[in-house]
Design a protein around this motif. Structure first.
Motif, PDB file in Angstrom:
ATOM      1  N   LYS A 172       0.808  -1.222   0.000  1.00  0.00           N
ATOM      2  CA  LYS A 172       0.000   0.000   0.000  1.00  0.00           C
ATOM      3  C   LYS A 172       0.843   1.275   0.000  1.00  0.00           C
ATOM      4  O   LYS A 172       0.317   2.369  -0.179  1.00  0.00           O
ATOM      5  CB  LYS A 172      -1.006  -0.013   1.140  1.00  0.00           C
ATOM      6  CG  LYS A 172      -0.439  -0.036   2.527  1.00  0.00           C
ATOM      7  CD  LYS A 172      -1.596  -0.174   3.523  1.00  0.00           C
ATOM      8  CE  LYS A 172      -1.083  -0.168   4.955  1.00  0.00           C
ATOM      9  NZ  LYS A 172      -2.152  -0.482   5.911  1.00  0.00           N
ATOM     10  N   LYS A 173       2.154   1.129   0.172  1.00  0.00           N
ATOM     11  CA  LYS A 173       3.022   2.298   0.051  1.00  0.00           C
ATOM     12  C   LYS A 173       3.170   2.698  -1.416  1.00  0.00           C
ATOM     13  O   LYS A 173       3.424   3.856  -1.724  1.00  0.00           O
ATOM     14  CB  LYS A 173       4.412   1.987   0.615  1.00  0.00           C
ATOM     15  CG  LYS A 173       4.463   1.920   2.134  1.00  0.00           C
ATOM     16  CD  LYS A 173       5.892   1.702   2.597  1.00  0.00           C
ATOM     17  CE  LYS A 173       6.029   2.081   4.065  1.00  0.00           C
ATOM     18  NZ  LYS A 173       7.370   1.704   4.566  1.00  0.00           N
ATOM     19  N   MET A 219       3.041  -1.407   5.380  1.00  0.00           N
ATOM     20  CA  MET A 219       3.325  -1.859   4.019  1.00  0.00           C
ATOM     21  C   MET A 219       2.242  -2.747   3.410  1.00  0.00           C
ATOM     22  O   MET A 219       1.949  -2.656   2.226  1.00  0.00           O
ATOM     23  CB  MET A 219       4.655  -2.624   4.033  1.00  0.00           C
ATOM     24  CG  MET A 219       5.076  -3.177   2.681  1.00  0.00           C
ATOM     25  SD  MET A 219       6.662  -4.069   2.878  1.00  0.00           S
ATOM     26  CE  MET A 219       7.023  -4.510   1.178  1.00  0.00           C
ATOM     27  N   ILE A 220       1.650  -3.622   4.234  1.00  0.00           N
ATOM     28  CA  ILE A 220       0.778  -4.661   3.670  1.00  0.00           C
ATOM     29  C   ILE A 220      -0.705  -4.360   3.879  1.00  0.00           C
ATOM     30  O   ILE A 220      -1.150  -4.147   5.006  1.00  0.00           O
ATOM     31  CB  ILE A 220       1.049  -6.035   4.336  1.00  0.00           C
ATOM     32  CG1 ILE A 220       2.544  -6.388   4.317  1.00  0.00           C
ATOM     33  CG2 ILE A 220       0.247  -7.140   3.641  1.00  0.00           C
ATOM     34  CD1 ILE A 220       2.905  -7.575   5.217  1.00  0.00           C
ATOM     35  N   VAL A 240       7.938 -10.192   6.019  1.00  0.00           N
ATOM     36  CA  VAL A 240       8.077  -8.753   6.286  1.00  0.00           C
ATOM     37  C   VAL A 240       8.238  -8.554   7.795  1.00  0.00           C
ATOM     38  O   VAL A 240       7.474  -9.110   8.582  1.00  0.00           O
ATOM     39  CB  VAL A 240       6.831  -7.983   5.773  1.00  0.00           C
ATOM     40  CG1 VAL A 240       6.902  -6.504   6.153  1.00  0.00           C
ATOM     41  CG2 VAL A 240       6.707  -8.132   4.252  1.00  0.00           C
ATOM     42  N   ALA A 241       9.243  -7.782   8.185  1.00  0.00           N
ATOM     43  CA  ALA A 241       9.494  -7.542   9.608  1.00  0.00           C
ATOM     44  C   ALA A 241       8.226  -7.012  10.279  1.00  0.00           C
ATOM     45  O   ALA A 241       7.511  -6.183   9.711  1.00  0.00           O
ATOM     46  CB  ALA A 241      10.636  -6.546   9.764  1.00  0.00           C
ATOM     47  N   MET A 257      -4.559 -10.433  10.447  1.00  0.00           N
ATOM     48  CA  MET A 257      -4.163  -9.966   9.116  1.00  0.00           C
ATOM     49  C   MET A 257      -5.365  -9.578   8.260  1.00  0.00           C
ATOM     50  O   MET A 257      -5.235  -8.845   7.291  1.00  0.00           O
ATOM     51  CB  MET A 257      -3.395 -11.069   8.382  1.00  0.00           C
ATOM     52  CG  MET A 257      -2.115 -11.459   9.075  1.00  0.00           C
ATOM     53  SD  MET A 257      -1.244 -12.752   8.156  1.00  0.00           S
ATOM     54  CE  MET A 257      -2.209 -14.203   8.511  1.00  0.00           C
ATOM     55  N   TYR A 258      -6.511 -10.142   8.583  1.00  0.00           N
ATOM     56  CA  TYR A 258      -7.739  -9.780   7.865  1.00  0.00           C
ATOM     57  C   TYR A 258      -8.898 -10.016   8.817  1.00  0.00           C
ATOM     58  O   TYR A 258      -8.730 -10.588   9.891  1.00  0.00           O
ATOM     59  CB  TYR A 258      -7.898 -10.574   6.566  1.00  0.00           C
ATOM     60  CG  TYR A 258      -7.912 -12.090   6.712  1.00  0.00           C
ATOM     61  CD1 TYR A 258      -9.107 -12.808   6.768  1.00  0.00           C
ATOM     62  CD2 TYR A 258      -6.720 -12.809   6.776  1.00  0.00           C
ATOM     63  CE1 TYR A 258      -9.107 -14.196   6.883  1.00  0.00           C
ATOM     64  CE2 TYR A 258      -6.709 -14.196   6.892  1.00  0.00           C
ATOM     65  CZ  TYR A 258      -7.909 -14.880   6.950  1.00  0.00           C
ATOM     66  OH  TYR A 258      -7.909 -16.259   7.077  1.00  0.00           O
ATOM     67  N   ARG A 259     -10.075  -9.533   8.440  1.00  0.00           N
ATOM     68  CA  ARG A 259     -11.228  -9.636   9.325  1.00  0.00           C
ATOM     69  C   ARG A 259     -11.970 -10.955   9.092  1.00  0.00           C
ATOM     70  O   ARG A 259     -12.112 -11.393   7.944  1.00  0.00           O
ATOM     71  CB  ARG A 259     -12.185  -8.460   9.090  1.00  0.00           C
ATOM     72  CG  ARG A 259     -11.609  -7.108   9.543  1.00  0.00           C
ATOM     73  CD  ARG A 259     -12.501  -5.941   9.143  1.00  0.00           C
ATOM     74  NE  ARG A 259     -12.844  -5.977   7.721  1.00  0.00           N
ATOM     75  CZ  ARG A 259     -14.068  -6.222   7.256  1.00  0.00           C
ATOM     76  NH1 ARG A 259     -15.079  -6.406   8.061  1.00  0.00           N
ATOM     77  NH2 ARG A 259     -14.282  -6.254   5.956  1.00  0.00           N
ATOM     78  N   ALA A 260     -12.463 -11.539  10.161  1.00  0.00           N
ATOM     79  CA  ALA A 260     -13.176 -12.817  10.057  1.00  0.00           C
ATOM     80  C   ALA A 260     -14.338 -12.734   9.069  1.00  0.00           C
ATOM     81  O   ALA A 260     -14.595 -13.672   8.312  1.00  0.00           O
ATOM     82  CB  ALA A 260     -13.682 -13.234  11.444  1.00  0.00           C
TER      83      ALA A 260
END
Length: 328
Positions: A121-122, A226-227, A218-219, A294-297
């Motif tokens: 997304k950067k 970033m993601i 990714v750290a 990382m994402y929504r249920a």
């Protein structure tokens, strides 16, 4: 070879890294036993090893199509659900989707998830949370899709309003054409494993993936900036991995204790945090998680379970070969 028959040991045959060591250690501690884990990296490998006579395992973790096959082939023991006091925490929506065993007679859901899209997304903005992102010519040369025919064709099918399990020739042909003409020309390649590192380095900006692979490269302190990982609004193919007890398990009661322990909400939360997974299978666990998923249920609601389509797989194979080997 036999995994073993030590009376005080529980033998698991699991996906690599799929159960956090901390959870296993706590189980060993509480029950005064030891847990031995052998791992596999695909359903096919797990199934072939068991079919070839590997014995001594108590619990394994097949995905839905293999759970179904193993039930039909009499490879599993029935589960005494009355002994699972934490079964009440399992989301009824997951059991509705688990059409091969909705009453948990032979399998208890472990995790339900799906592949989606990771966007840097950067460097990319103004995109729709849709599979249509792969048609964007301005991103040509910076995108990859998974080298997985059920996933890629399933995405195109869902995008066109079809089932990920369809065997309808016209629907399959239309999905294959969409990939071949509109998506593939913009892809660097169909990639099975290298995309995580390439995304982390900034070489790939849009990747079709299981999120844990990208997040794993990714750290942690850079992930949120970033993601952007999402499951497209059209939905996509989905999987349910379950815990099953094998027919010749030597430690049936201990296996039930382990399955129940996993679904104790604070234990399940440790598993979710290890992967930054959402608490869809065991919503109660969300109270105990410490990391943002990382994402929504809810993003899983539109997804559809990949079924064992038996001989129908040939149709997918033929189209996939055409897609992969056709010139741009």
């Amino acid at each position: 070879k036999d995994a073993g028959t030590d009376a005080n040991t529980l033998y698991l045959f699991n996906w690599t890294y799929y159960t956090p060591d901390s959870v296993i250690a706590k189980f060993e501690n509480e029950y005064g036993c030891s847990v031995k884990v052998d791992s596999f990296d695909s359903n096919e490998v797990m199934y072939a090893k068991l079919k070839a006579g590997a014995s001594g395992y108590d619990i394994t973790f097949p995905s839905q199509d293999y759970t179904s096959i193993m039930i039909h082939q009499g490879m599993l023991r029935e589960i005494d659900v009355s002994k699972l006091e934490n079964a009440k925490y399992i989301n009824p929506r997951v059991l509705e989707k688990a059409v091969y065993d909705p009453e948990m007679r032979f399998s208890v859901p472990y995790y339900m998830g799906a592949a989606g899209i990771a966007v840097n997304k950067k460097k990319v903005s103004g995109y729709d949370k849709s599979w249509s992102i792969f048609a964007r010519k301005d991103l040509a040369g910076y995108m990859t899709m998974m080298d997985d025919m059920r996933e890629a064709l399933g995405d195109a099918l869902k995008f066109q309003g079809q089932s990920v399990n369809t065997l309808d020739d016209a629907a399959l042909y239309a999905a294959a054409e969409l990939i071949r003409k509109e998506w593939k020309p913009n892809l660097v390649k169909f990639d099975a494993e290298g995309f995580g590192k390439a995304f982390a380095w900034g070489d790939f900006l849009v990747c079709h993936c299981y999120p844990e692979i990208v997040f794993g490269e990714v750290a942690e302190e850079k992930q949120d900036a970033m993601i952007d990982f999402f499951i497209p609004k059209e939905g996509g193919p989905m999987y349910i991995d379950s815990m099953v007890i094998l027919k010749d398990a030597k430690h049936y009661e201990r296996a039930l204790q382990f399955i129940d322990f996993i679904h104790r909400p604070e234990m399940y939360a440790e598993f979710l945090d290890a992967f930054r997974f959402p608490a869809y299978v065991n919503p109660e666990a969300a109270k105990y998680t410490k990391k943002k998923p990382m994402y929504r249920a809810e993003e899983l609601e539109q997804c559809e379970l990949k079924k064992d389509i038996a001989e129908g797989l040939e149709k997918y194979n033929d189209l996939w070969e055409d897609i992969r080997f056709s010139a741009h």
